[in-house]
Write a protein that holds these residues in place. Structure first.
Motif, mmCIF file in Angstrom:
data_model
loop_
_atom_site.group_PDB
_atom_site.id
_atom_site.type_symbol
_atom_site.label_atom_id
_atom_site.label_comp_id
_atom_site.label_asym_id
_atom_site.label_seq_id
_atom_site.Cartn_x
_atom_site.Cartn_y
_atom_site.Cartn_z
ATOM 1 N N SER A 143 -0.849 52.743 48.814
ATOM 2 C CA SER A 143 -0.996 53.170 49.909
ATOM 3 C C SER A 143 -0.724 51.965 50.649
ATOM 4 O O SER A 143 -0.849 51.033 50.469
ATOM 5 C CB SER A 143 -2.116 53.265 50.626
ATOM 6 N N SER A 144 0.898 52.181 51.777
ATOM 7 C CA SER A 144 0.881 51.101 52.897
ATOM 8 C C SER A 144 0.459 50.258 53.456
ATOM 9 O O SER A 144 0.075 49.629 54.369
ATOM 10 C CB SER A 144 2.038 51.424 53.349
ATOM 11 N N GLY A 145 -1.426 50.944 53.893
ATOM 12 C CA GLY A 145 -2.000 50.890 54.939
ATOM 13 C C GLY A 145 -2.831 52.324 55.115
ATOM 14 O O GLY A 145 -3.035 52.948 54.996
ATOM 15 N N GLY A 146 -2.965 51.461 56.939
ATOM 16 C CA GLY A 146 -3.341 52.597 57.698
ATOM 17 C C GLY A 146 -4.722 52.745 57.325
ATOM 18 O O GLY A 146 -5.306 51.923 57.552
ATOM 19 N N ALA A 178 -9.668 46.836 49.975
ATOM 20 C CA ALA A 178 -9.112 45.647 50.556
ATOM 21 C C ALA A 178 -7.825 45.546 49.782
ATOM 22 O O ALA A 178 -6.299 44.854 50.196
ATOM 23 C CB ALA A 178 -9.373 44.483 49.665
ATOM 24 N N LYS A 179 -7.150 46.293 48.755
ATOM 25 C CA LYS A 179 -5.845 46.132 48.037
ATOM 26 C C LYS A 179 -5.408 47.814 47.871
ATOM 27 O O LYS A 179 -3.366 47.579 47.703
ATOM 28 C CB LYS A 179 -6.374 46.134 46.702
ATOM 29 N N ASN A 180 -5.885 48.061 49.512
ATOM 30 C CA ASN A 180 -5.421 49.685 49.080
ATOM 31 C C ASN A 180 -4.615 50.568 47.997
ATOM 32 O O ASN A 180 -3.460 50.913 47.953
ATOM 33 C CB ASN A 180 -3.812 49.753 50.003
ATOM 34 N N THR A 181 -6.038 50.327 47.329
ATOM 35 C CA THR A 181 -5.524 51.151 45.663
ATOM 36 C C THR A 181 -6.478 52.023 45.183
ATOM 37 O O THR A 181 -7.575 51.434 45.178
ATOM 38 C CB THR A 181 -4.673 49.936 45.062
ATOM 39 N N VAL A 182 -5.893 52.762 44.598
ATOM 40 C CA VAL A 182 -7.137 53.736 43.933
ATOM 41 C C VAL A 182 -6.610 53.535 42.306
ATOM 42 O O VAL A 182 -5.128 53.941 42.391
ATOM 43 C CB VAL A 182 -7.108 54.910 44.606
ATOM 44 N N TRP A 183 -7.078 53.665 41.664
ATOM 45 C CA TRP A 183 -6.929 53.745 39.584
ATOM 46 C C TRP A 183 -7.739 54.695 39.514
ATOM 47 O O TRP A 183 -8.133 55.510 39.268
ATOM 48 C CB TRP A 183 -7.228 52.525 39.447
ATOM 49 N N LEU A 184 -7.088 55.639 37.837
ATOM 50 C CA LEU A 184 -7.741 56.164 36.896
ATOM 51 C C LEU A 184 -7.668 56.068 35.564
ATOM 52 O O LEU A 184 -5.717 55.638 35.461
ATOM 53 C CB LEU A 184 -7.193 57.730 37.633
ATOM 54 N N GLN A 185 -7.985 54.963 35.126
ATOM 55 C CA GLN A 185 -8.311 54.751 34.320
ATOM 56 C C GLN A 185 -8.521 55.759 32.997
ATOM 57 O O GLN A 185 -9.476 56.301 33.521
ATOM 58 C CB GLN A 185 -9.697 53.382 33.559
ATOM 59 N N MET A 186 -7.557 55.733 31.904
ATOM 60 C CA MET A 186 -8.052 56.679 31.110
ATOM 61 C C MET A 186 -7.920 56.953 30.128
ATOM 62 O O MET A 186 -6.816 55.793 29.237
ATOM 63 C CB MET A 186 -6.556 58.084 31.806
ATOM 64 N N ARG A 187 -8.955 57.038 29.034
ATOM 65 C CA ARG A 187 -9.228 56.733 27.783
ATOM 66 C C ARG A 187 -9.239 57.549 27.466
ATOM 67 O O ARG A 187 -9.920 59.086 27.346
ATOM 68 C CB ARG A 187 -10.463 56.012 27.985
ATOM 69 N N ASN A 188 -9.314 57.789 25.451
ATOM 70 C CA ASN A 188 -9.544 58.362 24.034
ATOM 71 C C ASN A 188 -8.760 60.236 25.057
ATOM 72 O O ASN A 188 -9.023 60.688 25.539
ATOM 73 C CB ASN A 188 -10.623 59.181 24.429
ATOM 74 N N LEU A 189 -6.892 60.110 25.002
ATOM 75 C CA LEU A 189 -6.724 60.726 25.439
ATOM 76 C C LEU A 189 -5.857 61.799 24.538
ATOM 77 O O LEU A 189 -5.735 60.901 23.219
ATOM 78 C CB LEU A 189 -5.388 59.943 25.978
ATOM 79 N N GLU A 190 -5.724 62.551 25.506
ATOM 80 C CA GLU A 190 -5.531 63.637 24.309
ATOM 81 C C GLU A 190 -4.110 64.830 24.494
ATOM 82 O O GLU A 190 -3.802 64.399 26.319
ATOM 83 C CB GLU A 190 -6.906 65.074 24.722
ATOM 84 N N PRO A 191 -3.325 64.950 24.068
ATOM 85 C CA PRO A 191 -1.953 65.697 24.506
ATOM 86 C C PRO A 191 -2.363 67.004 25.702
ATOM 87 O O PRO A 191 -1.794 67.309 26.522
ATOM 88 C CB PRO A 191 -2.354 66.563 22.837
ATOM 89 N N ALA A 192 -3.923 67.458 25.198
ATOM 90 C CA ALA A 192 -3.811 68.202 26.615
ATOM 91 C C ALA A 192 -4.490 67.532 28.252
ATOM 92 O O ALA A 192 -4.165 68.292 29.089
ATOM 93 C CB ALA A 192 -5.863 68.983 26.594
ATOM 94 N N ASP A 193 -3.912 66.683 28.056
ATOM 95 C CA ASP A 193 -4.372 65.237 28.984
ATOM 96 C C ASP A 193 -2.909 65.169 30.162
ATOM 97 O O ASP A 193 -1.775 64.444 30.948
ATOM 98 C CB ASP A 193 -4.961 64.292 28.832
#
Length: 116
Positions: free
Chosen positions: A24-27, A74-89
């Motif tokens: 995000s730019s902030g806010g 503080a970094k205006n950031t959200v992560w999505l860590q994806m492991r063991n990915l499947e074709p359905a993802d």
């Protein structure tokens, strides 16, 4: 209203990992719940993971144990860590606030493709 931009998608083999970022730019980022959604080919958009302002999380049953959502206000950031990915993802992944969902304010998203 908070403006969010997704990044980090790509092409990965089944069993591999990717980390998506939502910035995000902030806010009002710090006072918003953030959700990751995805839209697979030929399917409707579905919620994948949600993180609240208190850092509590919730996951779709299909990704529980494989995906982890986290945030750093503080970094205006959200992560999505994806492991063991499947074709359905495979699909386009979006991050969005509850107000964004209400307004239909979807961004460009980031493409995740998992090959078998």
């Amino acid at each position: 209203q908070v403006q969010l931009v997704e990044s980090g998608g790509g092409l990965v083999q089944a069993g591999g990992s990717l980390r998506l970022s939502c910035s995000s730019s902030g806010g009002t980022f710090s006072i918003n719940q953030i959700g990751w959604y995805r839209q697979a080919p030929g399917k409707e958009r579905e919620v994948v993971a949600v993180i609240g302002t208190d850092h509590r999380t919730n996951y779709a049953e299909s990704v529980r144990g494989r995906f982890t959502i986290s945030r750093d206000n503080a970094k205006n950031t959200v992560w999505l860590q994806m492991r063991n990915l499947e074709p359905a993802d495979t699909g386009v992944y979006f991050c969005i606030t509850p107000d964004g969902v209400h307004l239909g304010s979807w961004g460009q998203g980031t493409q995740v493709t998992v090959s078998s």
